[in-house]
Design a protein around this motif. Structure first.
Motif, PDB file in Angstrom:
ATOM      1  N   CYS A  88     -52.168 -20.056  -0.603  1.00 40.35           N
ATOM      2  CA  CYS A  88     -51.363 -19.170  -1.453  1.00 40.35           C
ATOM      3  C   CYS A  88     -52.251 -18.185  -2.207  1.00 40.35           C
ATOM      4  O   CYS A  88     -51.892 -17.009  -2.367  1.00 40.35           O
ATOM      5  CB  CYS A  88     -50.534 -20.002  -2.436  1.00 40.35           C
TER       6      CYS A  88
ATOM      7  N   TYR B 100     -36.634 -21.216   2.185  1.00 42.33           N
ATOM      8  CA  TYR B 100     -37.761 -20.748   2.995  1.00 42.33           C
ATOM      9  C   TYR B 100     -37.541 -21.074   4.478  1.00 42.33           C
ATOM     10  O   TYR B 100     -38.075 -20.391   5.352  1.00 42.33           O
ATOM     11  CB  TYR B 100     -39.065 -21.391   2.532  1.00 42.33           C
TER      12      TYR B 100
ATOM     13  N   GLN C 144     -44.562 -23.769   0.862  1.00 40.59           N
ATOM     14  CA  GLN C 144     -44.886 -22.599   0.047  1.00 40.59           C
ATOM     15  C   GLN C 144     -46.013 -21.802   0.694  1.00 40.59           C
ATOM     16  O   GLN C 144     -45.958 -20.564   0.783  1.00 40.59           O
ATOM     17  CB  GLN C 144     -45.287 -23.030  -1.359  1.00 40.59           C
TER      18      GLN C 144
ATOM     19  N   GLU D 222     -43.453 -15.011 -12.008  1.00 38.81           N
ATOM     20  CA  GLU D 222     -42.237 -14.982 -11.186  1.00 38.81           C
ATOM     21  C   GLU D 222     -41.081 -14.332 -11.936  1.00 38.81           C
ATOM     22  O   GLU D 222     -40.307 -13.579 -11.353  1.00 38.81           O
ATOM     23  CB  GLU D 222     -41.857 -16.410 -10.770  1.00 38.81           C
TER      24      GLU D 222
ATOM     25  N   LYS E 190     -35.971 -24.491  -2.924  1.00 41.16           N
ATOM     26  CA  LYS E 190     -36.741 -23.361  -2.411  1.00 41.16           C
ATOM     27  C   LYS E 190     -37.204 -23.613  -0.976  1.00 41.16           C
ATOM     28  O   LYS E 190     -37.266 -22.680  -0.159  1.00 41.16           O
ATOM     29  CB  LYS E 190     -37.916 -23.022  -3.330  1.00 41.16           C
ATOM     30  N   SER E 191     -37.478 -24.863  -0.651  1.00 38.36           N
ATOM     31  CA  SER E 191     -37.895 -25.186   0.709  1.00 38.36           C
ATOM     32  C   SER E 191     -36.765 -24.941   1.709  1.00 38.36           C
ATOM     33  O   SER E 191     -37.000 -24.441   2.813  1.00 38.36           O
ATOM     34  CB  SER E 191     -38.373 -26.637   0.784  1.00 38.36           C
TER      35      SER E 191
ATOM     36  N   HIS F  67     -44.750 -20.151   3.954  1.00 37.15           N
ATOM     37  CA  HIS F  67     -43.879 -19.028   3.596  1.00 37.15           C
ATOM     38  C   HIS F  67     -44.706 -17.844   3.100  1.00 37.15           C
ATOM     39  O   HIS F  67     -44.513 -16.701   3.547  1.00 37.15           O
ATOM     40  CB  HIS F  67     -42.896 -19.482   2.516  1.00 37.15           C
ATOM     41  N   ASP F  68     -45.631 -18.096   2.188  1.00 39.45           N
ATOM     42  CA  ASP F  68     -46.457 -17.023   1.648  1.00 39.45           C
ATOM     43  C   ASP F  68     -47.292 -16.365   2.747  1.00 39.45           C
ATOM     44  O   ASP F  68     -47.524 -15.147   2.718  1.00 39.45           O
ATOM     45  CB  ASP F  68     -47.385 -17.554   0.556  1.00 39.45           C
TER      46      ASP F  68
ATOM     47  N   VAL G  81     -41.742 -24.723 -10.560  1.00 45.29           N
ATOM     48  CA  VAL G  81     -40.890 -24.647  -9.373  1.00 45.29           C
ATOM     49  C   VAL G  81     -39.493 -24.124  -9.706  1.00 45.29           C
ATOM     50  O   VAL G  81     -38.809 -23.563  -8.842  1.00 45.29           O
ATOM     51  CB  VAL G  81     -40.820 -26.003  -8.638  1.00 45.29           C
TER      52      VAL G  81
ATOM     53  N   TRP H 157     -45.573 -27.904  -1.219  1.00 49.91           N
ATOM     54  CA  TRP H 157     -46.745 -27.031  -1.249  1.00 49.91           C
ATOM     55  C   TRP H 157     -47.035 -26.475   0.138  1.00 49.91           C
ATOM     56  O   TRP H 157     -47.399 -25.302   0.286  1.00 49.91           O
ATOM     57  CB  TRP H 157     -47.963 -27.793  -1.778  1.00 49.91           C
TER      58      TRP H 157
ATOM     59  N   LYS I 142     -39.774 -20.366  -9.210  1.00 50.55           N
ATOM     60  CA  LYS I 142     -39.884 -19.999  -7.796  1.00 50.55           C
ATOM     61  C   LYS I 142     -38.558 -20.185  -7.069  1.00 50.55           C
ATOM     62  O   LYS I 142     -38.126 -19.336  -6.281  1.00 50.55           O
ATOM     63  CB  LYS I 142     -40.956 -20.854  -7.121  1.00 50.55           C
TER      64      LYS I 142
END
Length: 379
Positions: free
Chosen positions: A106, A263, A177, A375, A259-260, A180-181, A307, A174, A310
């Motif tokens: 990240c 994503y 994340q 964020e 968020k997962s 995705h990033d 989180v 993680w 995010k």
């Protein structure tokens, strides 16, 4: 002297934008003062690649700071000194290769500099190698060589690293994340396999056929892991559900799960997303890690803030309606700024006196909260 960051969103009023900018600059000033002689940051000498990655991401996202800023340049040099031949970025003496490599990834993405592309590509390739895929052999030292089937609760998951066999939602969070990033598409097979694991961490029997999901709350929230080493038993760091039945969903991991899911390409209309969102509305608070038992309610609270920002930014709604009175709208950005302003220390840092999951480290917690505030400043 740090320049004042400007909000890219109109979802906060001017007062909260100014307060968020003040808190970000105070937190970064504190972190700059905590740099190790090595050029990195750590938790009492531990997990330097991960903590350095968090701080570097916070710094390089700040206006006027670049990868050539001396403290940042030295920090990235220190971070990449931990990169191994297989692409992992961690200290082999301390382990946690997934956790450290994911956070370092990240930070490399946030640098937005082509000179890091070879390092980034190697790190992503390594992260892919950690996912527990169908047909692969179990890394669990208690069951070495056991084949992973499509029905295994471990499927799609990621653990701390190759030497630790049991996957969990925090490590997968993680990992997702980082992927995705790094620009891995939602329909990538690895992201879809990860979604299978996320689904099996959700307290929702309609989509989760594991025994623990049928034995309790069925509330749409998420737990830490769908299975312990005994694959028939799930694990919640919050303990049993109300009345001692099932497993208790809790805030930080539910937001990681939300968020997962996003994503991995799920929309707001997907029943799994709707259920997680309903749980979030029901358990809305910024004074605790939601739905943790009262004596432990502050444990993990600062990771929760991280989180929270995010997940809700990924969700894309500026306000969350209160379930008891839909006319009451929670502006999550403004409420998070208020919560952090109330808890910041005079030196610009944050710390959790309920010291679990390393939140007794002001460096770690301050990095979490600067990232959370960055964020809220985004669209």
């Amino acid at each position: 002297k740090l320049p004042v960051p400007k909000a890219m969103t109109t979802a906060m009023d001017a007062k909260h934008q100014a307060e968020a900018a003040r808190l970000i600059n105070g937190g970064l000033s504190y972190l700059v003062g905590q740099v190790n002689k090595s050029g990195g940051w750590s938790i009492h000498g531990k997990f330097e690649p991960a903590v350095t990655g968090l701080v570097l991401k916070a710094l390089v996202q700040h206006p006027g700071v670049t990868v050539e800023t001396p403290i940042v340049k030295r920090g990235y040099e220190r971070l990449l000194s931990f990169q191994q031949a297989d692409g992992a970025i961690y200290d082999p003496k301390q382990g946690r290769s997934n956790y450290c490599t994911a956070i370092a990834t990240c930070a490399l993405v946030a640098a937005n500099n082509p000179k890091f592309k070879p390092n980034l590509d190697k790190a992503v390739k390594y992260l892919r190698s950690l996912q527990i895929a169908p047909g692969s052999k179990s890394r669990d030292p208690q069951k070495p060589g056991q084949a992973i089937s499509k029905d295994s609760p471990y499927l799609g998951g990621v653990s701390y690293g190759k030497q630790h066999g049991r996957p969990d939602m925090n490590n997968l969070g993680w990992w997702m994340q980082a992927m995705h990033d790094a620009g891995v598409s939602a329909d990538d097979p690895a992201m879809q396999q990860a979604l299978t694991f996320v689904t099996r961490c959700q307290n929702r029997s309609e989509s989760n056929n594991l025994a623990w999901a049928k034995d309790g709350g069925n509330d749409g929230g998420l737990i830490y892991a769908p299975a312990k080493r005994n694959v028939g038993v799930g694990e919640s760091k919050a303990g049993p559900g109300p009345g001692g039945r099932g497993l208790r969903s809790y805030g930080s991991i539910t937001y990681v799960g939300l968020k997962s899911m996003l994503y991995a390409g799920l929309t707001k209309d997907d029943p799994r997303v709707r259920s997680a969102y309903a749980w979030i509305r029901k358990h809305w608070t910024l004074d605790a890690n939601p739905n943790m038992p009262a004596p432990r309610s502050r444990q993990g609270m600062y990771f929760y803030y991280n989180v929270f920002s995010k997940a809700l930014r990924a969700f894309g709604e500026a306000e969350i309606p209160d379930p008891k009175n839909p006319k009451v709208k929670h502006n999550w950005r403004e409420q998070l700024v208020d919560a952090l302003a109330k808890r910041v220390r005079k030196d610009g840092s944050w710390i959790n006196t309920a010291d679990r999951w390393e939140e007794g480290s002001a460096v770690l917690v301050t990095a979490y909260e600067v990232l959370a505030l960055e964020e809220v400043m985004k669209k």
